[in-house]
Design a protein around this motif. Sequence first.
Motif, PDB file in Angstrom:
ATOM      1  N   PHE A  31       1.178   3.539  -3.081  1.00 38.97           N
ATOM      2  CA  PHE A  31       0.707   4.213  -1.869  1.00 38.97           C
ATOM      3  C   PHE A  31      -0.226   5.373  -2.188  1.00 38.97           C
ATOM      4  O   PHE A  31      -1.218   5.591  -1.494  1.00 38.97           O
ATOM      5  N   PHE A  75      -3.760   5.468  -0.415  1.00 38.98           N
ATOM      6  CA  PHE A  75      -4.160   6.480   0.562  1.00 38.98           C
ATOM      7  C   PHE A  75      -5.276   7.373   0.008  1.00 38.98           C
ATOM      8  O   PHE A  75      -6.101   7.886   0.774  1.00 38.98           O
ATOM      9  N   MET A 116      -8.270   5.551   0.934  1.00 41.53           N
ATOM     10  CA  MET A 116      -8.539   5.689   2.370  1.00 41.53           C
ATOM     11  C   MET A 116      -9.155   7.053   2.680  1.00 41.53           C
ATOM     12  O   MET A 116     -10.041   7.168   3.535  1.00 41.53           O
ATOM     13  N   THR A 117      -8.695   8.076   1.990  1.00 42.43           N
ATOM     14  CA  THR A 117      -9.231   9.419   2.237  1.00 42.43           C
ATOM     15  C   THR A 117     -10.704   9.496   1.851  1.00 42.43           C
ATOM     16  O   THR A 117     -11.530  10.041   2.594  1.00 42.43           O
ATOM     17  N   ALA A 148     -12.618   7.592   4.403  1.00 50.07           N
ATOM     18  CA  ALA A 148     -12.678   8.298   5.689  1.00 50.07           C
ATOM     19  C   ALA A 148     -13.789   9.345   5.676  1.00 50.07           C
ATOM     20  O   ALA A 148     -14.515   9.515   6.668  1.00 50.07           O
ATOM     21  N   ALA A 163     -16.996   7.529   5.955  1.00 51.58           N
ATOM     22  CA  ALA A 163     -17.150   7.011   7.317  1.00 51.58           C
ATOM     23  C   ALA A 163     -17.639   8.108   8.265  1.00 51.58           C
ATOM     24  O   ALA A 163     -18.529   7.880   9.092  1.00 51.58           O
ATOM     25  N   GLU A 164     -17.075   9.298   8.134  1.00 60.47           N
ATOM     26  CA  GLU A 164     -17.504  10.408   8.971  1.00 60.47           C
ATOM     27  C   GLU A 164     -18.967  10.739   8.720  1.00 60.47           C
ATOM     28  O   GLU A 164     -19.724  11.014   9.648  1.00 60.47           O
ATOM     29  N   HIS A 222     -17.123   3.809  11.475  1.00 63.15           N
ATOM     30  CA  HIS A 222     -15.724   3.835  11.052  1.00 63.15           C
ATOM     31  C   HIS A 222     -15.119   2.453  10.884  1.00 63.15           C
ATOM     32  O   HIS A 222     -15.451   1.533  11.634  1.00 63.15           O
ATOM     33  N   PRO A 223     -14.218   2.322   9.933  1.00 63.79           N
ATOM     34  CA  PRO A 223     -13.579   1.024   9.692  1.00 63.79           C
ATOM     35  C   PRO A 223     -12.429   0.772  10.657  1.00 63.79           C
ATOM     36  O   PRO A 223     -11.894   1.692  11.273  1.00 63.79           O
ATOM     37  N   GLU A 224     -12.058  -0.504  10.791  1.00 72.48           N
ATOM     38  CA  GLU A 224     -10.779  -0.877  11.381  1.00 72.48           C
ATOM     39  C   GLU A 224      -9.923  -1.263  10.187  1.00 72.48           C
ATOM     40  O   GLU A 224     -10.318  -2.161   9.415  1.00 72.48           O
ATOM     41  N   TRP A 225      -8.798  -0.610   9.991  1.00 73.74           N
ATOM     42  CA  TRP A 225      -8.056  -0.863   8.757  1.00 73.74           C
ATOM     43  C   TRP A 225      -6.564  -0.712   8.937  1.00 73.74           C
ATOM     44  O   TRP A 225      -6.098   0.052   9.776  1.00 73.74           O
ATOM     45  N   THR A 226      -5.861  -1.493   8.119  1.00 73.09           N
ATOM     46  CA  THR A 226      -4.401  -1.502   8.134  1.00 73.09           C
ATOM     47  C   THR A 226      -3.895  -1.232   6.729  1.00 73.09           C
ATOM     48  O   THR A 226      -4.375  -1.832   5.768  1.00 73.09           O
ATOM     49  N   ASN A 227      -2.936  -0.332   6.637  1.00 74.45           N
ATOM     50  CA  ASN A 227      -2.337   0.005   5.340  1.00 74.45           C
ATOM     51  C   ASN A 227      -0.847  -0.322   5.367  1.00 74.45           C
ATOM     52  O   ASN A 227      -0.122   0.119   6.254  1.00 74.45           O
ATOM     53  N   VAL A 228      -0.419  -1.132   4.415  1.00 70.60           N
ATOM     54  CA  VAL A 228       1.007  -1.383   4.187  1.00 70.60           C
ATOM     55  C   VAL A 228       1.280  -1.113   2.716  1.00 70.60           C
ATOM     56  O   VAL A 228       0.881  -1.893   1.847  1.00 70.60           O
ATOM     57  N   TYR A 229       1.879   0.031   2.461  1.00 70.79           N
ATOM     58  CA  TYR A 229       2.180   0.499   1.112  1.00 70.79           C
ATOM     59  C   TYR A 229       0.952   0.491   0.186  1.00 70.79           C
ATOM     60  O   TYR A 229       0.144   1.404   0.254  1.00 70.79           O
ATOM     61  N   PHE A 238     -11.935  10.203  15.550  1.00 75.16           N
ATOM     62  CA  PHE A 238     -11.522   9.785  14.209  1.00 75.16           C
ATOM     63  C   PHE A 238     -11.044  10.961  13.377  1.00 75.16           C
ATOM     64  O   PHE A 238     -10.068  10.853  12.629  1.00 75.16           O
ATOM     65  N   PHE A 265      -7.469  10.724  11.670  1.00 78.07           N
ATOM     66  CA  PHE A 265      -7.261  10.664  10.224  1.00 78.07           C
ATOM     67  C   PHE A 265      -6.566  11.924   9.711  1.00 78.07           C
ATOM     68  O   PHE A 265      -5.828  11.877   8.729  1.00 78.07           O
ATOM     69  N   PRO A 285       4.875   4.136   6.130  1.00 76.18           N
ATOM     70  CA  PRO A 285       4.628   3.410   7.383  1.00 76.18           C
ATOM     71  C   PRO A 285       3.770   2.167   7.146  1.00 76.18           C
ATOM     72  O   PRO A 285       3.080   2.048   6.138  1.00 76.18           O
ATOM     73  N   TRP A 309       0.665   0.819   9.169  1.00 74.84           N
ATOM     74  CA  TRP A 309      -0.144   1.397  10.238  1.00 74.84           C
ATOM     75  C   TRP A 309      -1.572   0.884  10.231  1.00 74.84           C
ATOM     76  O   TRP A 309      -2.119   0.526   9.196  1.00 74.84           O
ATOM     77  N   THR A 310      -2.126   0.874  11.449  1.00 76.02           N
ATOM     78  CA  THR A 310      -3.493   0.415  11.663  1.00 76.02           C
ATOM     79  C   THR A 310      -4.265   1.494  12.404  1.00 76.02           C
ATOM     80  O   THR A 310      -3.777   2.053  13.382  1.00 76.02           O
ATOM     81  N   ASN A 311      -5.448   1.785  11.911  1.00 73.62           N
ATOM     82  CA  ASN A 311      -6.297   2.788  12.544  1.00 73.62           C
ATOM     83  C   ASN A 311      -7.600   2.135  13.006  1.00 73.62           C
ATOM     84  O   ASN A 311      -8.284   1.475  12.220  1.00 73.62           O
ATOM     85  N   VAL A 312      -7.900   2.291  14.283  1.00 72.11           N
ATOM     86  CA  VAL A 312      -9.192   1.896  14.824  1.00 72.11           C
ATOM     87  C   VAL A 312      -9.754   3.104  15.568  1.00 72.11           C
ATOM     88  O   VAL A 312      -9.280   3.455  16.655  1.00 72.11           O
TER      89      VAL A 312
END
Lengths: 98, 98
Positions: A39, A43, A46-47, A50, A53-54, A59-66, B39, B43, B60, B62-65
Amino acid sequence: MARDKLDAKQVQEALAGLEGWRLADDGKAIERRFTFSGFNEAFGFMTRAALAAEKLDHHPEWTNVYRTVDVRLTTHDAGGLTELDVKLAKRMNAFAGR
Amino acid sequence: MARDKLDAKQVQEALAGLEGWRLADDGKAIERRFTFSGFNEAFGFMTRAALAAEKLDHHPEWTNVYRTVDVRLTTHDAGGLTELDVKLAKRMNAFAGR
């Protein structure tokens, strides 16, 4: 322009330079699963993404599972893919070390 | 113990104290959608929640859009909900300012 919709040929050319990404079934987005050591690394990725993206204001559509992060990129305003999606995908690949 | 599976009564009691959360259709998780101003705020919430998740060693799905974050909490080892899910849900609510 960055927000002009790419045509089919442009999309294929872009995908050829984007390791690991595929065209979504609906043809309107590109998708990639990133897998990390845990994780913390997921993450961290992802940071960094992010912040990019800003900066791009895209911005992405994204899913995080562990330790996995599933990303979908599309440009809603254009109803498909644009240069912005390609740019963000390239940066994500760079952040993931690929 | 924190990783013992909660029974149905304990789950209902926990949900009564968790604003905005609902039991998932499979009964094995709790879910909530958080909506923010954009966003940046979404975030920011995820970053605070990620730090709390690492501290709890419980993460968690989780999904972010853009400005929404959809969260699902479950404890895979227990095959259902535990106190860890309740704790993380409470912290997420606090981070979201509710």
